[in-house]
Write a protein that holds these residues in place. Structure first.
Motif, PDB file in Angstrom:
ATOM      1  N   ARG A 115      68.072  19.631  33.650  1.00 23.42           N
ATOM      2  CA  ARG A 115      67.284  18.449  33.097  1.00 23.42           C
ATOM      3  C   ARG A 115      67.846  17.117  33.442  1.00 23.42           C
ATOM      4  O   ARG A 115      67.038  16.297  33.797  1.00 23.42           O
ATOM      5  CB  ARG A 115      67.061  18.826  31.707  1.00 23.42           C
ATOM      6  CG  ARG A 115      66.572  20.084  31.496  1.00 23.42           C
ATOM      7  CD  ARG A 115      66.370  20.456  29.811  1.00 23.42           C
ATOM      8  NE  ARG A 115      66.126  21.811  29.712  1.00 23.42           N
ATOM      9  CZ  ARG A 115      65.769  22.267  28.391  1.00 23.42           C
ATOM     10  NH1 ARG A 115      65.723  21.634  27.502  1.00 23.42           N
ATOM     11  NH2 ARG A 115      65.467  23.663  28.391  1.00 23.42           N
ATOM     12  N   LEU A 126      62.514  18.619  33.266  1.00 24.91           N
ATOM     13  CA  LEU A 126      61.866  17.920  32.392  1.00 24.91           C
ATOM     14  C   LEU A 126      60.431  17.892  31.969  1.00 24.91           C
ATOM     15  O   LEU A 126      59.952  17.574  31.196  1.00 24.91           O
ATOM     16  CB  LEU A 126      62.234  16.406  32.720  1.00 24.91           C
ATOM     17  CG  LEU A 126      63.627  15.900  32.694  1.00 24.91           C
ATOM     18  CD1 LEU A 126      63.713  14.391  33.103  1.00 24.91           C
ATOM     19  CD2 LEU A 126      64.317  15.979  31.431  1.00 24.91           C
ATOM     20  N   LEU A 159      66.211  16.845  26.573  1.00 24.19           N
ATOM     21  CA  LEU A 159      66.197  16.727  27.985  1.00 24.19           C
ATOM     22  C   LEU A 159      67.516  16.559  28.822  1.00 24.19           C
ATOM     23  O   LEU A 159      67.624  16.269  29.827  1.00 24.19           O
ATOM     24  CB  LEU A 159      65.791  15.122  28.108  1.00 24.19           C
ATOM     25  CG  LEU A 159      64.536  14.725  28.350  1.00 24.19           C
ATOM     26  CD1 LEU A 159      63.494  15.327  27.157  1.00 24.19           C
ATOM     27  CD2 LEU A 159      63.875  13.349  28.345  1.00 24.19           C
TER      28      LEU A 159
END
Lengths: 258, 151
Positions: free
Chosen positions: A123, A94, A118
């Motif tokens: 992530r 991230l 994201l």
């Protein structure tokens, strides 16, 4: 979003003409720590052999004022400046990415933009919607020795057709004034969600408990929460169930002009 | 009495513009930037009359374009493009290096803008459930849909 929180909370005492003044565009930097535990199982015929997993994140998050929209809502860009895996110390997927939370000044989140960047392996931003109540708690008007209830509903949409909506009802109590001009607030609530992911039914139910501390000088100085929920994905092959427990804390470390 | 008062700094008038954007690039934005800079690539096609190519590019987070791939393959022209790309600039962005693809249309001594531009997307199988191993996530996603993945 942080400014929205201040705005709503402050409504109890501020004169009306002052409330109509917009807020200055400050970048607010926060130290974020998040720990999560996940336990996964299959139901309705779905075979799952997966041990418990954990996720630990540490880093710096910046909130910046985003665009103001025609309908009066305001965007806040939440950027993960630095973020490392708390277990390995390696940069997390991230890091360097951002989302925009678009909300009315009431605190109601209308849209989370950029979530598709994201989501997914490496992530895992799609399970981190817990950051919404962490950074954008919808605080009702509160007076001394009062309790108040807030209800909020926000979408967690990764892309069209892949998302759910969270409904959160929380009871708020004003805590002690921990120092001159610094106030503590506590909340407890229940949440549920419903949605779909390419035809797979998505649902969840759980509880959230949190504490906020703010100051006259710095706004929201600290926000911490524990959120536990059961997430279920139901499809033709069975039901995938995951118990999720999040402990997250954001502590203000500085404000600066962008 | 609540002590929550906005500080003088927080109560100052807001500047509506410029607003910090989300730094993700959509195909429309990329197309706009590419079309505006096609002239920098024309030197690589000056020896041709009319031709069409598919051009693949890698776009770094800093907005620098590299690694041109031409289809049909043309190593000499591809090397020329690799140099010419130094003249191009795209906006910096938050994503991993982007793989983009467009079409170059060479007509009457110039590159004509073509609307085709695609951005390679990341596969995202299992959402709202945290599974650290992407292969396991993909297998679970397939099982959930009643179509177990083959080994």
């Amino acid at each position: 979003m942080m400014t929205t929180w201040l705005w709503v909370w402050a409504c109890a005492t501020l004169p009306q003409q002052r409330l109509q003044q917009p807020l200055a565009p400050l970048d607010l930097g926060y130290d974020l720590t998040l720990e999560a535990q996940f336990s996964t199982r299959g139901e309705d015929g779905l075979q799952v052999d997966l041990g418990p997993e954990t996720l630990a994140l540490q880093g710096r998050v910046t909130l910046s004022q985003g665009p103001r929209y025609r309908d009066g809502s305001l965007g806040t860009v939440l950027r993960f400046d630095t973020l490392v895996d708390g277990a390995t110390g390696e940069p997390h997927g991230l890091a360097g990415r951002a989302i925009e939370l678009r909300a009315f000044e009431s605190g109601e989140v209308l849209e989370v933009r950029g979530l598709e960047h994201l989501a997914g392996a490496g992530r895992h931003g799609d399970v981190l919607d817990v950051l919404i109540p962490l950074f954008s708690p919808k605080v009702p008007e509160l007076g001394r020795q009062e309790e108040a209830v807030s209800t909020t509903s926000y979408p967690v949409t990764v892309v069209e057709g892949r998302g759910h909506r969270v409904d959160l009802v929380a009871r708020w109590t004003l805590g002690p004034e921990v120092a001159r001009g610094i106030q503590a607030v506590h909340y407890e609530g229940q949440l549920k969600c419903k949605g779909s992911d390419l035809g797979i039914r998505v649902s969840c139910a759980g509880a959230v408990e949190g504490d906020l501390v703010g100051s006259r000088q710095d706004g929201l100085a600290r926000s911490a929460l524990r959120l536990s929920r059961t997430v279920a994905l139901q499809g033709p092959g069975g039901t995938l169930v995951q118990e999720q427990v999040f402990d997250a804390e954001a502590v203000l470390v500085g404000a600066s002009s962008p | 009495m609540m002590l929550w008062l906005l500080t003088p700094a927080l109560a100052a008038p807001v500047e509506l513009d410029p607003a910090p954007p989300l730094l993700y690039l959509d195909p429309a934005t990329l197309r706009q930037h590419l079309h505006a800079q096609l002239g920098a690539l024309e030197t690589c096609f000056a020896d041709l009359t009319d031709a069409d190519f598919t051009l693949g590019l890698t776009l770094g987070r800093d907005g620098v374009a590299t690694e041109p791939i031409l289809t049909p393959a043309d190593p000499g022209r591809q090397a020329c493009l690799a140099s010419a790309l130094a003249e191009l600039s795209f906006p910096p962005h938050h994503e991993d290096p982007l793989q983009i693809e467009s079409i170059l249309v060479w007509r009457a001594g110039r590159l004509v803008p073509h609307p085709h531009l695609t951005v390679a997307t990341r596969p995202v199988d299992l959402l709202f459930i945290h599974v650290s191993d992407p292969d396991v996530a993909s297998a679970l996603w397939a099982s959930l849909q009643g179509t177990p993945a083959e080994d």
